[in-house]
Each structure stands twice: as C-alpha cells, then as structure tokens.
Design an enzyme around this catalytic site. Structure first.
Site, PDB file in Angstrom:
ATOM      1  N   ARG A 116       0.899  -1.323   0.269  1.00 23.30           N
ATOM      2  CA  ARG A 116       0.103   0.038  -0.282  1.00 23.30           C
ATOM      3  C   ARG A 116       0.757   1.380  -0.102  1.00 23.30           C
ATOM      4  NH1 ARG A 116      -2.290  -3.532  -1.230  1.00 23.30           N
ATOM      5  NH2 ARG A 116      -4.150  -4.540  -0.302  1.00 23.30           N
ATOM      6  N   SER A 119     -11.184  -1.599   3.741  1.00 21.85           N
ATOM      7  CA  SER A 119     -10.536  -1.971   4.963  1.00 21.85           C
ATOM      8  C   SER A 119     -10.025  -0.957   5.530  1.00 21.85           C
ATOM      9  CB  SER A 119      -9.260  -2.326   4.363  1.00 21.85           C
ATOM     10  OG  SER A 119     -10.246  -4.064   4.337  1.00 21.85           O
ATOM     11  N   GLU A 127      -5.560   3.097   6.845  1.00 19.50           N
ATOM     12  CA  GLU A 127      -5.325   2.624   5.341  1.00 19.50           C
ATOM     13  C   GLU A 127      -6.005   4.055   4.417  1.00 19.50           C
ATOM     14  OE1 GLU A 127      -5.281  -1.012   3.273  1.00 19.50           O
ATOM     15  OE2 GLU A 127      -6.238  -0.624   1.872  1.00 19.50           O
TER      16      GLU A 127
HETATM   17  P1  FAD Z   1      -9.544   7.710  -4.662  1.00 21.27           P
HETATM   18  O1  FAD Z   1     -10.544   6.953  -3.365  1.00 21.27           O
HETATM   19  O2  FAD Z   1     -10.311   8.209  -5.258  1.00 21.27           O
HETATM   20  O3  FAD Z   1      -8.502   7.946  -4.116  1.00 21.27           O
HETATM   21  C1  FAD Z   1      -7.073   7.660  -3.273  1.00 21.27           C
HETATM   22  C2  FAD Z   1      -6.197   8.048  -3.140  1.00 21.27           C
HETATM   23  O4  FAD Z   1      -5.623   8.279  -4.275  1.00 21.27           O
HETATM   24  C3  FAD Z   1      -6.571   9.759  -2.892  1.00 21.27           C
HETATM   25  O5  FAD Z   1      -4.954  10.236  -2.405  1.00 21.27           O
HETATM   26  C4  FAD Z   1      -6.249  10.053  -4.514  1.00 21.27           C
HETATM   27  O6  FAD Z   1      -5.743  11.785  -3.936  1.00 21.27           O
HETATM   28  C5  FAD Z   1      -5.029   8.945  -5.109  1.00 21.27           C
HETATM   29  N1  FAD Z   1      -5.248   9.369  -6.486  1.00 21.27           N
HETATM   30  C6  FAD Z   1      -6.348   8.754  -6.555  1.00 21.27           C
HETATM   31  N2  FAD Z   1      -6.005   9.311  -8.251  1.00 21.27           N
HETATM   32  C7  FAD Z   1      -4.668   9.527  -8.171  1.00 21.27           C
HETATM   33  C8  FAD Z   1      -4.538   9.837  -9.772  1.00 21.27           C
HETATM   34  N3  FAD Z   1      -4.939   9.831 -10.836  1.00 21.27           N
HETATM   35  N4  FAD Z   1      -3.582  10.425  -9.526  1.00 21.27           N
HETATM   36  C9  FAD Z   1      -2.568  10.440  -8.591  1.00 21.27           C
HETATM   37  N5  FAD Z   1      -3.370   9.935  -7.018  1.00 21.27           N
HETATM   38  C10 FAD Z   1      -4.784   9.504  -7.054  1.00 21.27           C
HETATM   39  N6  FAD Z   1      -8.571  -1.741  -1.942  1.00 21.27           N
HETATM   40  C11 FAD Z   1      -7.388  -3.060  -1.711  1.00 21.27           C
HETATM   41  O7  FAD Z   1      -5.887  -2.822  -2.298  1.00 21.27           O
HETATM   42  N7  FAD Z   1      -7.732  -4.318  -2.116  1.00 21.27           N
HETATM   43  C12 FAD Z   1      -8.964  -4.018  -1.839  1.00 21.27           C
HETATM   44  O8  FAD Z   1      -9.913  -6.224  -2.563  1.00 21.27           O
HETATM   45  C13 FAD Z   1      -9.917  -3.351  -1.645  1.00 21.27           C
HETATM   46  N8  FAD Z   1     -11.154  -3.991  -1.650  1.00 21.27           N
HETATM   47  C14 FAD Z   1     -12.198  -3.288  -1.466  1.00 21.27           C
HETATM   48  C15 FAD Z   1     -13.933  -3.294  -1.234  1.00 21.27           C
HETATM   49  C16 FAD Z   1     -14.546  -2.215  -1.304  1.00 21.27           C
HETATM   50  C17 FAD Z   1     -15.481  -3.156  -0.760  1.00 21.27           C
HETATM   51  C18 FAD Z   1     -13.920  -0.696  -0.936  1.00 21.27           C
HETATM   52  C19 FAD Z   1     -15.536   0.341  -1.326  1.00 21.27           C
HETATM   53  C20 FAD Z   1     -12.512  -0.852  -0.953  1.00 21.27           C
HETATM   54  C21 FAD Z   1     -11.778  -1.559  -1.133  1.00 21.27           C
HETATM   55  N9  FAD Z   1     -10.238  -1.221  -1.785  1.00 21.27           N
HETATM   56  C22 FAD Z   1      -9.477  -2.521  -1.905  1.00 21.27           C
HETATM   57  C23 FAD Z   1     -10.356  -0.062  -1.739  1.00 21.27           C
HETATM   58  C24 FAD Z   1      -9.855   1.399  -2.979  1.00 21.27           C
HETATM   59  O9  FAD Z   1     -11.037   0.129  -4.282  1.00 21.27           O
HETATM   60  C25 FAD Z   1      -8.369   1.085  -3.615  1.00 21.27           C
HETATM   61  O10 FAD Z   1      -7.806   1.273  -2.915  1.00 21.27           O
HETATM   62  C26 FAD Z   1      -8.385   1.767  -5.113  1.00 21.27           C
HETATM   63  O11 FAD Z   1      -7.286   1.689  -4.905  1.00 21.27           O
HETATM   64  C27 FAD Z   1      -8.355   2.890  -4.624  1.00 21.27           C
HETATM   65  O12 FAD Z   1      -8.838   3.797  -6.131  1.00 21.27           O
HETATM   66  P2  FAD Z   1      -9.840   5.210  -6.337  1.00 21.27           P
HETATM   67  O13 FAD Z   1      -9.605   5.681  -7.593  1.00 21.27           O
HETATM   68  O14 FAD Z   1     -11.148   4.354  -5.904  1.00 21.27           O
HETATM   69  O15 FAD Z   1      -8.718   6.006  -4.982  1.00 21.27           O
END
Ligand code: FAD
Length: 305
Positions: free
Chosen positions: A179, A230, A300
């Site tokens: 992470r 998580s 996280e």
């Molecule tokens: P966001 O929530 O939009 O952003 C998260 C961070 O990333 C922020 O700091 C943002 O500024 C940064 N960011 C986003 N896009 C960019 C970009 N283009 N450039 C620079 N920074 C950026 N995660 C896991 O790792 N494994 C799992 O199994 C997992 N399961 C999940 C299950 C559920 C039901 C949920 C709700 C979430 C889960 N997650 C999991 C968490 C999440 O989905 C991941 O961390 C995912 O990668 C986040 O992507 P996002 O686009 O939603 O990021």
C-alpha cells in the site's frame, strides 16, 4: 489564507473545462460521506486535466485528485480545495500480441479486469472486485488475493505540478511496497495513465479465477454497504479485522458509523454517518485494540479535508 476560487472557476469556464462550484461530495465516494469542495473539475482529456492543474497551481490553490473515491473519508464541512475527478479519463488500448494494456487514470479496475479477460489476458484477476480507478490503484499499490498493481505495472505517466512537465515513471521508480508508492510521497504527481504487462491465458481460466475472487469477497465482505473497504492497513503478520474481532468490537457503532458484522476490518456508514462519527469510532478501535493486544493499527483510508 484566502484563495481566489472564483477567478480560477471563471478561467476554466472560458476554456470550456467542466467544473462545478461548491460541489457536494457525498455521492462521489463509496463511504457516502462528505460536504462540499470549493471547485470540482471534470476534465474530459489529459490535456484538460493538465491545463486545470497548472492553472490551479498558478493561482496557488490546493488540489486533490480523486478517482472513484473508494479509499477516502471526506470531511463533511466545507473543503477549501480544487478536486479534480479523473472519471472521464477512461481510454483503454489493448495490444493482444504483446499482452500490453495501456489506459487512462480514470479507468475502473473492475471494467479493466473484465476487458483483459475478454481479450484472453491474465494477470488482472486480483483486481476484479476492487472498486477503484487505475490512478487510485497505482497511488496506493492496490492489491487482493495475493496480487497487486506492482506485479503488473510497466510504467505510469504523470503530471508533475511543480514543473508543469509530463513524466514517465518506470516500475522501479514507483518505490512500490505494501500500500505504498511514490505518488503517496510526492503530492505534486498526478497519475494520468498506466501501462500493464499481462500474459495470454485461456478466457475460461481467467473467468474461473475472477468468479472465485468475487465469491470470496461476497462471502466475507460487506460489499453492498457504504464503506471505503478495509479501514486499517494489515499489521505485520496479522489482520486488522481479526484483531478488532477478538476485541469484541464487531457491530460496535458510534452514531451512524458501525464496525461491520461481516468483516471487522470494515467501517460502514449505516446511512446517516457523519465524518465525526467515523473518527470517533476509529479512535475507539485504536484505543481498544492497543489496550487489549498491544498492536497500534494504522489507517489505510485517506482523510480529505
Ligand atoms: P480514491 O479513493 O479516489 O483516491 C485514493 C487516493 O489516491 C487519494 O489520495 C487520491 O488523491 C489518490 N489518487 C487517485 N487518483 C489519482 C491519480 N490519478 N493521481 C494521483 N493520485 C491519485 N483496496 C485494495 O487495495 N484491495 C482491496 O481488495 C480493496 N477492496 C475494497 C473493497 C471495497 C468494498 C471498497 C469500498 C474499497 C476497497 N479497496 C481495496 C480500496 C480502494 O478501492 C482501492 O484503494 C482503490 O485503489 C482506490 O482507488 P480510487 O480511484 O477509488 O482512489
């Protein structure tokens, strides 16, 4: 410090870059919590995103980039920031012969793993249930079921908002760990897109793995509830959910925020949770787990305020 969001907004308008003033954030994240941000920008192309980010930098405005908002807890008051949503940067090119996938930062991981499967390319099965975008996944080296973004990433392209330049980062330059990536350490980098190296594999085998992964999630996680996945990182050699569970906290709630009965590592919004409810619940979990097990959990989910 006062920021001139109006002037910035007018400039975007003149350049026909879609933006909304005082944009309500609660429906733009999976926790369904959040107030309004000063300006939300919805670039349709990389060029528009770079233009908007450079302009915000010129005006000295704080920027945050958001993909699917699936790893964030937004403050539910006013957020004095420009929030750039990558959701429309969703171009995908698949080179079947080279097993290479090139895509925009806003592409959904769920959709991308489906496309790879349809093209007979394996390696993205782990991501089929992660509800994030490519940019967010690269940022935090998302992973599941023993796989992670760091296993497949060839390079990513980023806007360096300090220099205004677009740079290409090799896999090594991402400094990936659990992470963790360079994007977390360098807030001036905005991921514009990424390339992944996959491998040829029978579609039926890929789909079988995806089915198994989806079923595992359905059986063990509250995937239909409002949450950010998580809530805590996995502590060395253990699982946050197991520790929270042995402390007897499953189902414990503060206001509308509750520790999931299905998976103690998930904090869920029961519909009316406030930012403070979640933070107070987090404090209670941290204190209880530390007192009863000696482990200090680390969040996280990222707080945006
Ligand atoms: P966001 O929530 O939009 O952003 C998260 C961070 O990333 C922020 O700091 C943002 O500024 C940064 N960011 C986003 N896009 C960019 C970009 N283009 N450039 C620079 N920074 C950026 N995660 C896991 O790792 N494994 C799992 O199994 C997992 N399961 C999940 C299950 C559920 C039901 C949920 C709700 C979430 C889960 N997650 C999991 C968490 C999440 O989905 C991941 O961390 C995912 O990668 C986040 O992507 P996002 O686009 O939603 O990021």
């Amino acid at each position: 410090m006062s920021f001139d969001f109006d002037a910035f907004f007018e400039k975007l308008d003149a350049r026909q870059i879609k933006a909304v003033r005082n944009f309500a954030l609660d429906k733009s994240n999976t926790f369904h919590i959040g107030g309004a941000c000063a300006v939300a920008v919805f670039p349709k192309t990389e060029l528009e995103l770079c233009d908007a980010a450079r302009l915000a930098e010129e005006y000295g405005l704080p920027i945050k980039v958001i993909g699917k908002g699936s790893n964030c807890l937004f403050y539910d008051g006013f957020i004095e920031k420009v929030i750039i949503f990558t959701r429309d940067l969703c171009e995908v090119t698949i080179d079947g012969a080279e097993a290479l996938v090139k895509c925009g930062a806003g592409v959904s991981l769920v959709a991308l793993s489906r496309m790879a499967a349809d093209a007979g390319l394996g390696g993205l099965e782990f991501a089929c249930g992660i509800p994030g975008s490519v940019g967010g996944a690269v940022y935090m080296n998302a992973g599941a079921h023993g796989g992670a973004i760091s296993d497949i990433l060839v390079c990513s392209r980023a806007l360096d908002t300090e220099s205004g330049e677009i740079v290409t980062l090799s896999a090594q330059e991402h400094g990936f760990d659990y992470r963790k990536s360079v994007y977390m350490q360098r807030e001036n980098l905005i991921c514009l897109g990424a390339s992944f190296k996959l491998f040829g594999s029978p579609k039926s085998e890929i789909e079988e793995k995806m089915r198994e992964n989806t079923q595992k999630r359905r059986d063990t996680q509250p995937i239909d509830a409002f949450s950010a996945g998580s809530y805590f990182k996995r502590p060395e050699g253990d699982a946050a959910g197991r520790l929270i569970d042995v402390c007897g906290l499953k189902g414990y709630s503060v206001g509308g925020a509750c520790i999931s009965q299905k998976h103690a590592g998930f904090v869920v919004n029961q519909g009316n949770a406030t930012f403070d409810d979640v933070i107070r619940l987090e404090d209670h979990i941290l204190k209880t787990v530390y007192e009863q097990t000696g482990v200090t959990l680390q969040r996280e989910v990222e707080i945006i305020r």
